[in-house]
Design an enzyme around this catalytic site. Structure first.
Site, PDB file in Angstrom:
ATOM      1  N   HIS A 132      -9.653   6.783   0.028  1.00 19.07           N
ATOM      2  CA  HIS A 132      -9.792   6.062  -0.784  1.00 19.07           C
ATOM      3  C   HIS A 132     -11.235   6.089  -1.126  1.00 19.07           C
ATOM      4  O   HIS A 132     -11.557   5.551  -2.511  1.00 19.07           O
ATOM      5  CB  HIS A 132      -9.732   4.412  -0.060  1.00 19.07           C
ATOM      6  CG  HIS A 132      -8.509   3.475   0.514  1.00 19.07           C
ATOM      7  ND1 HIS A 132      -8.321   2.168   0.176  1.00 19.07           N
ATOM      8  CD2 HIS A 132      -7.128   4.537   0.615  1.00 19.07           C
ATOM      9  CE1 HIS A 132      -6.917   2.316   0.395  1.00 19.07           C
ATOM     10  NE2 HIS A 132      -6.287   3.778   0.778  1.00 19.07           N
ATOM     11  N   HIS A 311       0.883   9.849   5.130  1.00 17.83           N
ATOM     12  CA  HIS A 311       1.824   8.760   6.031  1.00 17.83           C
ATOM     13  C   HIS A 311       2.121   9.372   7.154  1.00 17.83           C
ATOM     14  O   HIS A 311       3.176   8.506   8.164  1.00 17.83           O
ATOM     15  CB  HIS A 311       2.572   8.337   4.749  1.00 17.83           C
ATOM     16  CG  HIS A 311       2.462   7.118   3.898  1.00 17.83           C
ATOM     17  ND1 HIS A 311       2.965   6.347   2.744  1.00 17.83           N
ATOM     18  CD2 HIS A 311       0.814   7.304   3.664  1.00 17.83           C
ATOM     19  CE1 HIS A 311       1.884   5.440   2.393  1.00 17.83           C
ATOM     20  NE2 HIS A 311       1.302   5.350   2.623  1.00 17.83           N
TER      21      HIS A 311
END
Length: 792
Positions: A132, A311
């Site tokens: 992020h 993921h």
């Protein structure tokens, strides 16, 4: 309260409140030294404090359309506690990188009570933190990215999508304190992401240090048009909005995201994991993903690798409805000490954690690098369900599908989870093709994710000259790094430079054309991601040579190629990149001499010429200006491309990307105008009868009180300067010209040069600013710029 009352704000008579320690504050003569607490007792009156320095409303609230020139001076040396002489490269070199990585990996598996690690491993949440931090990068203007650790500050640090990243950084505080200023937060965050991947089995592609921390929030970057009240935010829907940044509807031919944005929603790093408008539409999500990741300079393969690779680890948290979560760090009460998103439910962490509202994991082993994410995505059918927080997500239709372990309770398991944005990879034909290749070849997937992660976390760092540390020796030439060849030939000596200067003068090219060509080459630089600049000689390569704004440079470059060839025939070697800059310096020297000032313009050789094969045409096309006030250029399509944006705002943006101060911005513009450096050779803004002489005429004539300026048409883009007494039309100018007379801050700088004693100061300051621009991309030269790590 009556004027004679002696009761304090807490009801204690004689104002013996906690702030006074309960003592009676009277001098020996009986004078009450605290009488200022009493109503109306100040010499000028006033019985209460209504506001303080910096409190709203401020100038920005009263005049929101004012050009904020002061933004050019943000994050300056005065904000830096380390001072202008701190050498981060030298400090970083004292770190034993292997010891640092061992310390990080030990921390990753040492769970603490105040924020226990999922699965006993902080790796997944640290990957999210680093991802992020880097994922704010956008190719359109190069802003965002991990390079300055802006995730520590508002607004980014308090975006909804960064929920609980504050906990990750707080966990890393002992590491930061141990290594001190030799390790920036920006480097630590990225390196921790790398260590997390390595700890869980992924061979990383490499790590380059050299990121310098910012010391104050970024108050200038435009993150989108959506406005929300942070004090009223009680759910994701109230902060995560998208209505104003998109043109058309998802699925329409004209569906597009405003430039320079990359994120599909306000306050998100990428896309809404529940789909556009949280509607659970995987194909619509795929459209948003492709636009968003393309704006991050990622192709389809890199996009799939990043999503599928990221993921493979950890879980998503959604046990508590958003309305029950406390405010972000920027709005949290003072006793929270910079931590936000307090969760009052249960323990407030562990299995009671809520971050994006989706709950569950994608794989059977969330702390191991494997291919089970793609195997699960394609091996099962998925049906919609809801998380405990109410978020839309997906679960396997098959009740016998593999399950994922609980993050904190041994022996307990849960159904697998997918997001709408995961299903997007399955339904989009191009993404599906990449997934199927990765499913068939795990080694290919491993390499693709490792390289995509490296690109994600290093994309804003610029050339490899800036990378620090022993893990930077990557042999591959990566096109996204804008590679440059090694220098060839003997270094240019002073005799060589004198020969070349004379050869340039012998071409007969005007000082104006020499200056505009060198400036055009160097001014592509943008400090946001350290791209562009004169090094590489890409002014002679596609796409830059074909830009309309560069049309004046084409014949100049060809003439300089002749100088280069003649020099080679005499046994010398000079790169075209060096020759273009040197010729510009010759033009400045001649222009100063024509104005009566002898000056030597600094020149540092060593630039090299890139090849067309080393130039990513698509990525360099993003550097093409739609408006460039320095050369008085506004694209014909500017009004359609940037409705509601004034050219002078883009001019400020360009000055910021070139790291210019307001005085540097002013002197460069004034000098380029009198040198006739307009992109098209026009006289607009060239407020002098002595074109080609480095005078202060631009400033003097711009502020001539005998002139009145009127717009030439309703577009308000060009103006005529008319003598008030006679009506004589004397000059024409653009908005980029009148800006320096209309903006109070810039006009005050103009006054410093327009006076009778300003000429020599102007020439000196112009030469210094010129040299700065020519050297913006010279990271191969040690110590030429304070704010970047230098080469040895």
């Amino acid at each position: 309260m009556s004027e004679n009352s002696t009761t304090s704000s807490n009801g204690d008579p004689d104002h013996r409140d906690a702030g006074h320690g309960g003592a009676d504050h009277r001098d020996a003569d009986g004078t009450d030294t605290c009488s200022f607490h009493m109503a109306g007792s100040l010499p000028a009156g006033g019985d209460h404090l209504g506001g303080s320095f910096g409190q709203s409303p401020t100038l920005e609230a009263w005049y929101p359309q004012r050009l904020r020139v002061e933004l050019l001076h943000r994050n300056g040396v005065d904000a830096d506690p380390l001072g202008p002489d701190f050498d981060y490269a030298a400090a970083f070199a004292t770190i034993d990188l292997e010891e640092l990585k061992r310390d990080i990996k030990t921390l990753l598996t040492t769970s603490v009570d105040w924020w226990p690690a999922d699965y006993g491993n902080y790796g997944p949440q640290m990957i999210r933190m680093a991802w992020h931090a880097a994922g704010t990068y956008r190719i359109a203007d190069g802003r965002g990215g991990a390079g300055t650790a802006m995730q520590r500050f508002a607004p980014i640090g308090s975006w909804w999508d960064n929920g609980n990243t504050d906990k990750s950084r707080r966990l890393l505080q002992p590491i930061k304190h141990k290594y001190g200023n030799a390790l920036s937060w920006a480097d630590l965050m990225v390196l921790t992401g790398n260590c997390s991947l390595e700890l869980m089995g992924l061979p990383t592609y490499g790590f380059g240090g050299g990121r310098l921390d910012a010391w104050e929030p970024d108050d200038g970057t435009w993150w989108g048009p959506e406005v929300w009240d942070p004090h009223a935010v009680t759910s994701m829907d109230e902060m995560v909005s998208r209505d104003e940044r998109w043109h058309g509807q998802n699925g329409d031919a004209d569906y597009d995201l405003q430039s320079p944005l990359a994120a599909s929603h306000q306050a998100l790093i990428y896309v809404n994991p529940e789909g556009p408008y949280a509607n659970g539409d995987p194909l619509g999500s795929a459209r948003d993903i492709r636009i968003t990741f393309t704006r991050m300079a990622m192709n389809d393969e890199e996009t799939v690798a990043l999503i599928a690779g990221g993921h493979a680890f950890g879980k998503s948290h959604g046990m508590v409805p958003a309305a029950k979560i406390g405010p972000s760090p920027e709005l949290a009460p003072i006793e929270s000490m910079g931590l936000g998103w307090h969760n009052p439910q249960g323990a407030g962490n562990g299995n009671d954690t809520s971050t994006n509202g989706i709950e569950g994991s994608w794989t059977q082993d969330p702390t191991r690098w494997d291919n089970s994410y793609l195997e699960n995505l394609f091996g099962h059918e998925w049906e919609q369900t809801r998380s405990p927080a109410g978020a839309l997500q997906w679960t396997p239709v098959d009740a016998d599908a593999p399950r994922t372990p609980d993050a904190h309770v041994p022996g307990e398991t849960h159904a697998l989870m997918m997001m709408t944005s995961d299903l997007a990879l399955k339904v989009d034909p191009a993404y599906r093709e990449v997934c199927e290749r990765f499913l068939a070849d795990f080694d290919l997937f491993t390499t693709a994710f490792s390289k995509a992660w490296y690109k994600l976390t290093h994309r804003d760092m610029g050339p490899k000259h800036r990378y620090l540390g022993p893990e930077t020796t990557i042999s591959d030439e990566l096109l996204w790094q804008d590679p440059l060849p090694d220098a060839t030939g003997a270094p240019l000596g002073e005799a060589d430079l004198d020969t070349l200067r004379q050869a340039v003068r012998d071409t007969g090219i005007s000082a104006s054309d020499l200056v505009v060509t060198a400036y055009s080459a160097a001014s592509t630089y943008r400090d946001s991601d350290k791209r562009g600049g004169a090094n590489g000689g890409r002014i002679a390569l596609a796409p830059q040579k074909d830009w309309p704004v560069n049309r004046r440079t084409v014949p100049v470059v060809e003439a300089l190629r002749g100088v280069q060839a003649d020099f080679a025939r005499g046994g010398g070697h000079v790169s075209l990149a060096d020759l273009v800059v040197l010729a510009g310096c010759v033009g400045v020297e001649d222009a100063a001499r024509a104005a009566g000032v002898e000056v030597t313009v600094p020149f540092t050789p060593g630039r090299v010429d890139a090849t067309q094969e080393q130039t990513d045409v698509e990525m360099f096309e993003w550097l093409r200006p739609v408006a460039d006030g320095f050369r008085n250029h506004v694209s014909e399509r500017f009004a359609d491309f940037a409705p509601g944006v004034a050219p002078e705002a883009v001019f400020l943006d360009r000055a910021n990307l070139m790291t210019l101060t307001a005085p540097e911005w002013t002197v460069l513009t004034g000098g380029l105008r009198v040198l006739g450096a307009n992109w098209d050779g026009s006289s607009t803004g060239v407020l002098t009868d002595r074109v080609g002489a480095l005078t202060t005429d631009f400033f003097v004539n711009l502020t001539d009180t005998d002139l009145v300026w009127t717009k030439t048409d309703d577009t308000e883009t060009t103006f005529t300067g008319t003598v008030q007494g006679t009506g004589e039309e004397r000059w024409t100018a653009s908005r980029a010209d009148l800006l320096f007379g209309s903006n109070a801050q810039l006009r005050s700088i103009v006054d410093a040069y327009a006076g009778s004693d300003g000429h020599e100061r102007f020439v000196r300051d112009f030469v210094a600013a010129w040299d700065k621009v020519m050297m913006l991309d010279r990271y191969d030269v040690k110590g030429h710029r304070r704010y970047g790590p230098m080469a040895a």
